[in-house]
Design a protein around this motif. Sequence first.
Motif, PDB file in Angstrom:
ATOM      1  N   ARG A  66       0.837  -1.209   0.000  1.00 57.11           N
ATOM      2  CA  ARG A  66       0.000   0.000   0.000  1.00 57.11           C
ATOM      3  C   ARG A  66       0.871   1.258   0.000  1.00 57.11           C
ATOM      4  O   ARG A  66       0.604   2.202  -0.739  1.00 57.11           O
ATOM      5  CB  ARG A  66      -0.927  -0.030   1.223  1.00 57.11           C
ATOM      6  CG  ARG A  66      -2.090   0.926   1.111  1.00 57.11           C
ATOM      7  CD  ARG A  66      -3.065   0.744   2.274  1.00 57.11           C
ATOM      8  NE  ARG A  66      -3.803  -0.504   2.188  1.00 57.11           N
ATOM      9  CZ  ARG A  66      -4.266  -1.191   3.239  1.00 57.11           C
ATOM     10  NH1 ARG A  66      -4.046  -0.765   4.471  1.00 57.11           N
ATOM     11  NH2 ARG A  66      -4.948  -2.299   3.056  1.00 57.11           N
ATOM     12  N   ASN A 101       3.607   1.646  -1.280  1.00 57.12           N
ATOM     13  CA  ASN A 101       4.195   1.823  -2.602  1.00 57.12           C
ATOM     14  C   ASN A 101       3.145   1.945  -3.713  1.00 57.12           C
ATOM     15  O   ASN A 101       3.503   1.972  -4.894  1.00 57.12           O
ATOM     16  CB  ASN A 101       5.136   0.651  -2.914  1.00 57.12           C
ATOM     17  CG  ASN A 101       6.446   0.756  -2.138  1.00 57.12           C
ATOM     18  OD1 ASN A 101       7.332   1.509  -2.511  1.00 57.12           O
ATOM     19  ND2 ASN A 101       6.540   0.034  -1.025  1.00 57.12           N
ATOM     20  N   GLY A 102       1.886   1.968  -3.317  1.00 55.59           N
ATOM     21  CA  GLY A 102       0.820   2.108  -4.314  1.00 55.59           C
ATOM     22  C   GLY A 102       0.671   0.896  -5.226  1.00 55.59           C
ATOM     23  O   GLY A 102       0.266   1.025  -6.386  1.00 55.59           O
ATOM     24  N   VAL A 103       0.987  -0.288  -4.691  1.00 55.03           N
ATOM     25  CA  VAL A 103       0.930  -1.512  -5.508  1.00 55.03           C
ATOM     26  C   VAL A 103      -0.356  -2.280  -5.205  1.00 55.03           C
ATOM     27  O   VAL A 103      -0.659  -2.541  -4.030  1.00 55.03           O
ATOM     28  CB  VAL A 103       2.132  -2.436  -5.206  1.00 55.03           C
ATOM     29  CG1 VAL A 103       2.066  -3.697  -6.065  1.00 55.03           C
ATOM     30  CG2 VAL A 103       3.451  -1.696  -5.408  1.00 55.03           C
ATOM     31  N   VAL A 104      -1.110  -2.628  -6.232  1.00 52.42           N
ATOM     32  CA  VAL A 104      -2.257  -3.519  -6.087  1.00 52.42           C
ATOM     33  C   VAL A 104      -1.786  -4.936  -6.400  1.00 52.42           C
ATOM     34  O   VAL A 104      -1.164  -5.169  -7.442  1.00 52.42           O
ATOM     35  CB  VAL A 104      -3.393  -3.094  -7.041  1.00 52.42           C
ATOM     36  CG1 VAL A 104      -4.462  -4.176  -7.147  1.00 52.42           C
ATOM     37  CG2 VAL A 104      -4.001  -1.782  -6.553  1.00 52.42           C
ATOM     38  N   ASP A 106       2.740  -0.763 -10.407  1.00 59.57           N
ATOM     39  CA  ASP A 106       1.306  -0.532 -10.201  1.00 59.57           C
ATOM     40  C   ASP A 106       0.583  -1.809  -9.790  1.00 59.57           C
ATOM     41  O   ASP A 106      -0.334  -1.797  -8.977  1.00 59.57           O
ATOM     42  CB  ASP A 106       0.657  -0.041 -11.510  1.00 59.57           C
ATOM     43  CG  ASP A 106       1.308   1.223 -12.033  1.00 59.57           C
ATOM     44  OD1 ASP A 106       1.377   2.207 -11.279  1.00 59.57           O
ATOM     45  OD2 ASP A 106       1.761   1.220 -13.204  1.00 59.57           O
ATOM     46  N   SER A 148      -4.290  -7.712  -2.393  1.00 59.45           N
ATOM     47  CA  SER A 148      -5.449  -6.823  -2.440  1.00 59.45           C
ATOM     48  C   SER A 148      -6.707  -7.612  -2.804  1.00 59.45           C
ATOM     49  O   SER A 148      -7.791  -7.355  -2.279  1.00 59.45           O
ATOM     50  CB  SER A 148      -5.245  -5.716  -3.483  1.00 59.45           C
ATOM     51  OG  SER A 148      -3.914  -5.253  -3.493  1.00 59.45           O
TER      52      SER A 148
END
Lengths: 215, 215
Positions: free
Chosen positions: A25, A27-30, A111, A132
């Motif tokens: 989260r 790192n903004g990774v899904v 991403d 996620s």
Amino acid sequence: MKIPVVERIMQANDILAEEVRGTLRANGVVALNIMGTPGSGKTSLVEQTISRLGRELSIAVIEGDIATSLDAERLSKLGVQVVQVNTGRECHLDAGMVKMAIAQMDLPGVDLLLVENVGNLVCPAEFDIGESRKILVASVPEGHDKVQKYPLMFRLADAVALNKMDLLPHVDFDLASFRSALSDLNPQAPLFEVSCSTGANLDEWVEWVRSQVAR
Amino acid sequence: MKIPVVERIMQANDILAEEVRGTLRANGVVALNIMGTPGSGKTSLVEQTISRLGRELSIAVIEGDIATSLDAERLSKLGVQVVQVNTGRECHLDAGMVKMAIAQMDLPGVDLLLVENVGNLVCPAEFDIGESRKILVASVPEGHDKVQKYPLMFRLADAVALNKMDLLPHVDFDLASFRSALSDLNPQAPLFEVSCSTGANLDEWVEWVRSQVAR
């Protein structure tokens, strides 16, 4: 093996899973945890997802296998970061393995992380790996009765891909029965009826993946 | 989960497995532990074996599933003794479950016990259930790389049935590669390339089963 020691292992896994989830989260990774039986087409779905989304999204992959790096080799040709996890005898990925794998990745800028679990329709369902979303890949030749026979994983799935739709004319598979069993057990999960070999309906799947990343 | 408690569980399983093996031997029963991934065709192979050998041999079946008695219902139509074992969350049969199942059977007079394990290419390999022979059912749509990717079960198998040979024209499956991987890993195991839907090569399989019972 319903004994206290196993419960403690599961608790330790959950703690590590929250740690992984926090790192992703931050790192903004899904991350999608892609599960299914051996040969259902998990690697093919990962390949198709990369080839359709790889230009607009930065994608990384963790390949979970008992043995070999066959899948990682297949995927590294697509120009994405791939870390292979060989579990030895373990029948699933756990959060500790994923933590070690992401430590070897260049995470900032990623991403979408596609985590292909060990081929197994039972055990991976019980292990939170900090993902996620949980994705279940089933396939037509496995038969339409798998929702009832392996309910836990179908119940936990955030989305189901039914792969190898191109084989429908050649096997005894009752699609209406599969659909209704799934919507009885897990009405929230979208069902994508795809063929990774012909490309059928992969646009819908890709659109759903895109919507998860955009959230 | 490589911890002492698990080792003790495995030892307890091995003790129960020897007990089951002794009971079966005392009753002259040959038991096949039929393993393979969900949808490989284990139940179909059991059905075909019963329909081809059911007149000359007295056959009984144990059906292992996470949930449902769908398979037992399918098989009870064939007029054989069937005991369903629902494992709940467990991903494999263990010797204790088989001990309970045979206690519910009329064992004297049974020649052949077919034990269909939970659909799973990983975990059942580690649990001796007191069987005479381990059978692995693989299938063409699973792909030719499964021998390398799930080596333990292929290594332990006393015989391998490669099912759904009728789908060979419709999928990307390298038969020569599958054959050579298997003979490298487990040169002793006979390979039966069958189709339970068309009946192809089932005579060879049945002949092998007959030879095991005659020993």
